[in-house]
Design a protein around this motif. Structure first.
Motif, short mmCIF file in Angstrom:
data_model
loop_
_atom_site.label_atom_id
_atom_site.label_comp_id
_atom_site.label_asym_id
_atom_site.label_seq_id
_atom_site.Cartn_x
_atom_site.Cartn_y
_atom_site.Cartn_z
N GLY A 5 -34.52 54.11 14.98
CA GLY A 5 -34.21 52.73 15.35
C GLY A 5 -32.87 52.59 16.03
N SER A 6 -31.97 53.55 15.81
CA SER A 6 -30.67 53.49 16.48
C SER A 6 -30.75 54.03 17.92
CB SER A 6 -29.62 54.26 15.68
OG SER A 6 -29.78 55.65 15.84
N TYR A 7 -31.83 54.75 18.23
CA TYR A 7 -31.98 55.32 19.58
C TYR A 7 -32.83 54.43 20.49
CZ TYR A 7 -30.80 59.88 17.38
OH TYR A 7 -30.22 60.90 16.70
N PHE A 8 -33.79 53.69 19.91
CA PHE A 8 -34.81 52.99 20.70
C PHE A 8 -34.83 51.49 20.43
CE2 PHE A 8 -36.17 57.38 20.32
CZ PHE A 8 -36.55 57.69 21.61
N ASP A 9 -35.40 50.73 21.37
CA ASP A 9 -35.49 49.28 21.24
C ASP A 9 -36.78 48.84 20.55
OD1 ASP A 9 -33.08 48.40 22.92
OD2 ASP A 9 -34.11 49.84 24.21
N VAL A 10 -37.83 49.67 20.67
CA VAL A 10 -39.12 49.39 20.03
C VAL A 10 -39.66 50.72 19.51
CG1 VAL A 10 -41.45 48.41 20.31
CG2 VAL A 10 -39.58 47.54 21.72
N VAL A 11 -40.28 50.69 18.34
CA VAL A 11 -40.87 51.90 17.76
C VAL A 11 -42.35 51.63 17.48
CG1 VAL A 11 -40.90 53.38 15.72
CG2 VAL A 11 -38.73 52.76 16.78
N ALA A 12 -43.21 52.55 17.88
CA ALA A 12 -44.64 52.43 17.59
C ALA A 12 -45.05 53.63 16.76
CB ALA A 12 -45.44 52.37 18.89
N ILE A 13 -45.93 53.40 15.80
CA ILE A 13 -46.29 54.49 14.88
C ILE A 13 -47.79 54.54 14.60
CG2 ILE A 13 -45.63 53.02 12.91
CD1 ILE A 13 -44.90 55.95 11.65
N ARG A 14 -48.31 55.77 14.54
CA ARG A 14 -49.69 56.03 14.10
C ARG A 14 -49.65 56.83 12.81
NH1 ARG A 14 -55.11 57.96 17.19
NH2 ARG A 14 -55.11 55.70 17.46
N ALA A 15 -50.25 56.30 11.77
CA ALA A 15 -50.29 56.99 10.47
C ALA A 15 -51.60 56.63 9.77
CB ALA A 15 -49.10 56.59 9.61
N PHE A 16 -52.58 57.50 9.88
CA PHE A 16 -53.92 57.23 9.34
C PHE A 16 -53.92 57.19 7.80
CE2 PHE A 16 -56.44 59.51 12.98
CZ PHE A 16 -56.12 58.48 13.85
N ALA A 17 -54.99 56.60 7.28
CA ALA A 17 -55.26 56.66 5.84
C ALA A 17 -55.48 58.12 5.45
CB ALA A 17 -56.52 55.85 5.53
N LYS A 18 -55.04 58.45 4.23
CA LYS A 18 -55.31 59.81 3.72
C LYS A 18 -56.65 59.85 2.99
CE LYS A 18 -50.58 61.51 3.40
NZ LYS A 18 -49.66 60.36 3.48
N LEU A 19 -57.18 58.68 2.63
CA LEU A 19 -58.49 58.53 1.97
C LEU A 19 -58.56 59.21 0.61
CD1 LEU A 19 -60.91 58.92 5.03
CD2 LEU A 19 -60.10 56.80 3.97
#
Ligand code: CP
Length: 316
Positions: free
Chosen positions: A101-115
């Motif tokens: 967050g200190s490097y970028f203006d927006v952060v997007a993340i993909r993190a699937f369910a582990k089920l």
């Protein structure tokens, strides 16, 4: 919009969809909006469409994008509070999210369910931790329980192809050899209801989605009956919510076939991709004129661009 994590992040979906349709007509009109701003795309799981469409959307907005594949490039992250970090996890989310967050203006993340643990998946531990510890807007590129960028692209696609104000849309479970998360089906169901389409969900018994996700949708266990009069067929596999993460059926009688498509109101076929040909759906349906799978995937650029534009306007 500060962050985009679910349908609840959007104040006015119709306005967002209208904006997306305008963006699609002239994708470079906002090419200065992201100037001197940057986006970090963080992947804990594989992707083709989300990764490339997000990079393309950023490019169209003049936004610099960096990609971090956590599995192969970053340190393995620890998400649990108060844990003794003497295992294989080298970095805690508290530091990692704050640094990113200190490097970028927006952060997007993909993190699937582990089920493995329904409560843990449905608590959205990873997405929530990013929102907590990362000081900039967060975009959900598919979390344990939701894939809102896909659902927005699906709404855009239906708006472009519908022939009546309130089309009949059928979300059909389809077979798959592996256990898949409920995220796409969850978001599809919720977004279809917020935009007020006539939604029917069909699946074998045991594949009921969470009550809050089903909402006012019709549930029809007879797939062929569900298809009658449908304007759009949206196929997706998901694993059981009740018997969490389990594959209860691989019954190929649930595959979407050209014969079943004949029961509909000349419905268009949709799927978020990737799709297993002749397991989930017959190849001849995918290759037919009724298939929207490629324009639907193309609309992933438009959906991400509409979301990023909205977020950037809040930053400027
Ligand atoms: N539909 C979708 O999110 O595709 P990817 O998994 O390839 O990103």
């Amino acid at each position: 919009m500060k962050s985009f994590v679910s349908v609840d992040s959007v104040e006015n979906i119709n306005a967002l969809v209208d904006d997306a349709l305008e963006i699609k007509k002239n994708p470079h009109v906002h090419s200065c909006l992201g100037k001197q701003k940057s986006l970090c795309l963080i992947f804990l799981n594989p992707s083709l469409r989300t990764r490339l469409s997000s990079q393309k959307a950023a490019f169209n907005l003049g936004l610099d994008a960096a990609v971090l594949d956590v599995g192969s490039q970053g340190w393995q992250l620890e998400f649990t509070d108060g844990v003794v970090m003497d295992g294989d996890k080298a970095e805690h989310i508290k530091e990692a999210a704050a640094v990113i967050g200190s490097y970028f203006d927006v952060v997007a993340i993909r993190a699937f369910a582990k089920l493995e643990d329904r409560d843990q998946d449905y608590s959205e531990q990873i997405l929530t931790a990013f929102q907590k510890y990362c000081p900039v807007p967060v975009v959900n590129m598919e979390s344990s329980t939701a894939h809102p960028l896909q659902a927005l692209a699906d709404v855009i696609t239906i708006e472009e192809h519908k022939k009546k104000a309130k089309p009949k849309v059928v979300l059909s479970w389809a077979p798959h050899p592996k256990a898949l998360p409920q995220a796409v089906a969850n978001s599809f169901s919720r977004w279809m209801q917020v935009v007020d389409y006539d939604l029917t969900i069909t699946h074998p018994e045991g594949y009921e989605l969470a009550e809050g996700v089903v909402g006012q949708a019709q549930v029809e266990y007879d797939q062929q009956k569900a298809f009658e009069g449908a304007d759009f067929i949206y196929a997706k596999n998901w694993s059981s919510y009740a018997d969490y993460g389990k594959v209860l059926s691989r019954d190929l009688n649930w595959m979407i076939t050209a014969d079943k498509m004949k029961l509909t109101n000349q419905a268009k076929f949709m799927h978020c991709l990737p799709v297993r040909r002749n397991v989930v759906v017959e190849g001849r349906v995918l290759d037919s004129d009724s298939s929207l799978i490629i324009p639907e995937a193309a609309n992933r650029v438009t959906s991400m661009q509409a979301v990023l534009k909205n977020i950037l306007e809040g930053l400027n």
